[in-house]
Design a protein around this motif. Structure first.
Motif, mmCIF file in Angstrom:
data_model
loop_
_atom_site.group_PDB
_atom_site.id
_atom_site.type_symbol
_atom_site.label_atom_id
_atom_site.label_comp_id
_atom_site.label_asym_id
_atom_site.label_seq_id
_atom_site.Cartn_x
_atom_site.Cartn_y
_atom_site.Cartn_z
ATOM 1 N N ALA A 142 0.806 -1.228 0.000
ATOM 2 C CA ALA A 142 0.000 0.000 0.000
ATOM 3 C C ALA A 142 0.837 1.275 0.000
ATOM 4 O O ALA A 142 0.280 2.374 -0.059
ATOM 5 C CB ALA A 142 -0.913 0.007 1.233
ATOM 6 N N ARG A 143 2.168 1.176 -0.016
ATOM 7 C CA ARG A 143 2.983 2.386 -0.004
ATOM 8 C C ARG A 143 2.848 3.177 -1.292
ATOM 9 O O ARG A 143 3.146 4.378 -1.341
ATOM 10 C CB ARG A 143 4.448 2.013 0.235
ATOM 11 N N ASP A 155 -5.495 7.717 0.660
ATOM 12 C CA ASP A 155 -5.983 6.357 0.470
ATOM 13 C C ASP A 155 -5.379 5.400 1.504
ATOM 14 O O ASP A 155 -6.042 4.467 1.966
ATOM 15 C CB ASP A 155 -5.662 5.878 -0.940
ATOM 16 N N GLN A 156 -4.125 5.635 1.854
ATOM 17 C CA GLN A 156 -3.510 4.803 2.896
ATOM 18 C C GLN A 156 -4.285 4.933 4.217
ATOM 19 O O GLN A 156 -4.506 3.938 4.917
ATOM 20 C CB GLN A 156 -2.052 5.217 3.096
ATOM 21 N N TYR A 204 -7.292 -3.969 1.922
ATOM 22 C CA TYR A 204 -8.120 -3.696 0.734
ATOM 23 C C TYR A 204 -9.448 -4.435 0.840
ATOM 24 O O TYR A 204 -10.508 -3.888 0.514
ATOM 25 C CB TYR A 204 -7.373 -4.120 -0.531
ATOM 26 N N GLN A 205 -9.411 -5.690 1.254
ATOM 27 C CA GLN A 205 -10.646 -6.457 1.406
ATOM 28 C C GLN A 205 -11.527 -5.864 2.516
ATOM 29 O O GLN A 205 -12.755 -5.862 2.415
ATOM 30 C CB GLN A 205 -10.328 -7.920 1.710
ATOM 31 N N SER A 206 -10.883 -5.370 3.589
ATOM 32 C CA SER A 206 -11.651 -4.707 4.645
ATOM 33 C C SER A 206 -12.355 -3.473 4.106
ATOM 34 O O SER A 206 -13.516 -3.197 4.428
ATOM 35 C CB SER A 206 -10.711 -4.313 5.799
ATOM 36 N N PHE A 261 -14.837 5.383 2.077
ATOM 37 C CA PHE A 261 -13.960 4.246 1.840
ATOM 38 C C PHE A 261 -13.610 4.064 0.358
ATOM 39 O O PHE A 261 -12.901 3.114 0.011
ATOM 40 C CB PHE A 261 -14.596 2.963 2.392
ATOM 41 N N LYS A 262 -14.104 4.947 -0.540
ATOM 42 C CA LYS A 262 -13.708 4.884 -1.935
ATOM 43 C C LYS A 262 -12.293 5.406 -2.079
ATOM 44 O O LYS A 262 -11.959 6.472 -1.571
ATOM 45 C CB LYS A 262 -14.671 5.709 -2.809
ATOM 46 N N LEU A 263 -11.481 4.664 -2.824
ATOM 47 C CA LEU A 263 -10.100 5.092 -3.025
ATOM 48 C C LEU A 263 -10.020 6.025 -4.233
ATOM 49 O O LEU A 263 -11.023 6.346 -4.882
ATOM 50 C CB LEU A 263 -9.212 3.857 -3.226
ATOM 51 N N GLY A 264 -8.809 6.449 -4.555
ATOM 52 C CA GLY A 264 -8.606 7.402 -5.646
ATOM 53 C C GLY A 264 -8.884 6.799 -7.019
ATOM 54 O O GLY A 264 -9.392 5.689 -7.176
#
Length: 387
Positions: free
Chosen positions: A300-301, A307-308, A363-365, A378-381
């Motif tokens: 995730a880096r 997003d992190q 990611y699954q969480s 919880f939506k990412l970029g």
């Protein structure tokens, strides 16, 4: 020379002789138990005065005689393997004329100490009368009198909270009371505890008590007071051993039965350290942070910092919810499993492990919470969270 004065003198002497000189005798029948007979044999007899019957005496009577034995009137003679009985008999018409008779009671068999109905016969040379009296009889060797029913699972002790545990005692002798005279307690690992206290009823100081024959277990008369040393207890709970319990407290119960020497019986009380349940979801959150740090280093880096943080929050929330769900599941009698292995969410290490897995599966969480709660946070970029 006439014999008349001599005969008259003898007759007068017989009239004024004490009644006990009329050869008062007592015979006790043997008692047949399921294992072997218990035999009584008279050793000696003598006259006594100034003796009264106590309220605790074992008493019997016939139409003409009273017969009794005081509780302390029976004692063991271990060097010769028998029991000594002191029994008193007195005529009802002359209560001050008491005869003390000493009997020896013995058996070669093994049976539990008990009270038995003993048939007896009192005779004075001219007549005899029969009756029965309840007397204690004893097996060749003393039998274990005390047990304690302990739960199948260790008793939980919170890491930073004192704990009072009742030690229920059961009298195994169905026909003989047992007096609990004292107790002491010692843990296997003294480094985990402050000094262990023995307590009695109402959480006060211990006092001796009587367990009646056939009575139900006594849960309140004997207790142990445990005070964990929190750092040591925390470390023990975090890294559990191969056994279910974290320590065993041995309670040495001292007891005495009629005529026997004081004996002792060890009672093993198994205990297990547990965090206070409301803390466990937060322990899972700490585990989620650890899992997220690992995820951050391996995958995730490359995500943007925002997003992190979303992945971290998702992992923490998922760990919190899974821990609560698992606790409710186990409390309801079910099991929480991971890859087919049961996990106890009420323990420190499994709660940390639940959070660690939620953090590693960040990611699954995030997907789970996004689909479950429909929360846009919880939506990412634009990259789609690296998926």
């Amino acid at each position: 020379m006439s014999l008349r004065p001599t005969a008259a003198f003898v007759t007068a002497m017989l009239v004024f002789l004490p009644l006990r000189a009329a050869a008062l005798d007592l015979h006790l029948d043997n008692v047949q138990t399921a294992a072997s007979p218990f035999e009584f044999n008279k050793i000696t007899d003598s006259g006594d005065t100034g003796i009264s019957i106590s309220r605790d005496a074992l008493i019997a009577s016939t139409p003409s005689y009273d017969l009794w034995m005081e509780p302390e009137g029976v004692s063991a003679v271990p060097q010769y393997g028998y029991f000594r009985y002191e029994i008193y008999v007195r005529p009802k018409t002359s209560p001050g004329q008491i005869t003390r008779l000493i009997f020896r009671g013995k058996t070669d068999g093994g049976f539990d100490d008990q009270f038995a109905e003993v048939h007896f016969t009192v005779s004075n040379g001219a007549s005899s009368e029969a009756g029965t009296i309840m007397l204690p009889i004893f097996g060749r060797l003393p039998s274990g009198a005390i047990t304690s029913d302990q739960p199948a699972d260790p008793i939980p002790v919170f890491l930073a909270t004192d704990k009072e545990i009742s030690v229920p005692l059961t009298n195994q002798l169905k026909q003989m009371p047992v007096r609990i005279t004292g107790a002491s307690a010692s843990p296997n690992d003294r480094s985990l505890w402050k000094p262990v206290e023995i307590r009695g009823a109402t959480s006060g100081a211990f006092t001796p008590f009587l367990l009646l024959n056939g009575a139900p277990p006594s849960p309140d008369n004997l207790k142990i007071w445990l005070q964990p040393k929190t750092p040591q207890a925390f470390a023990t709970a975090l890294i559990p051993g191969k056994n279910k319990e974290d320590d065993v407290i041995t309670v040495l119960v001292r007891y005495k039965t009629l005529a026997r020497e004081e004996m002792s019986s060890p009672i093993r009380v198994r205990v297990r350290f547990e965090p206070w349940p409301p803390y466990l979801p937060f322990v899972a959150v700490i585990g989620a942070v650890l899992g997220w740090l690992i995820l951050l280093g391996v995958r995730a880096r490359k995500e943007e910092s925002g997003d992190q943080m979303r992945i971290l929050v998702a992992a923490a929330v998922a760990a919190f919810l899974i821990e609560i769900f698992g606790m409710l599941l186990v409390a309801g009698g079910s099991e929480l499993k991971f890859l087919g292995f049961p996990i106890d969410p009420f323990r420190l290490l499994p709660a940390t492990f639940i959070g660690l897995i939620a953090g590693l599966a960040g990611y699954q969480s995030r997907d789970f919470l996004l689909n479950f709660a429909k929360i846009s946070f919880f939506k990412l970029g634009n990259t789609g969270g690296g998926q």
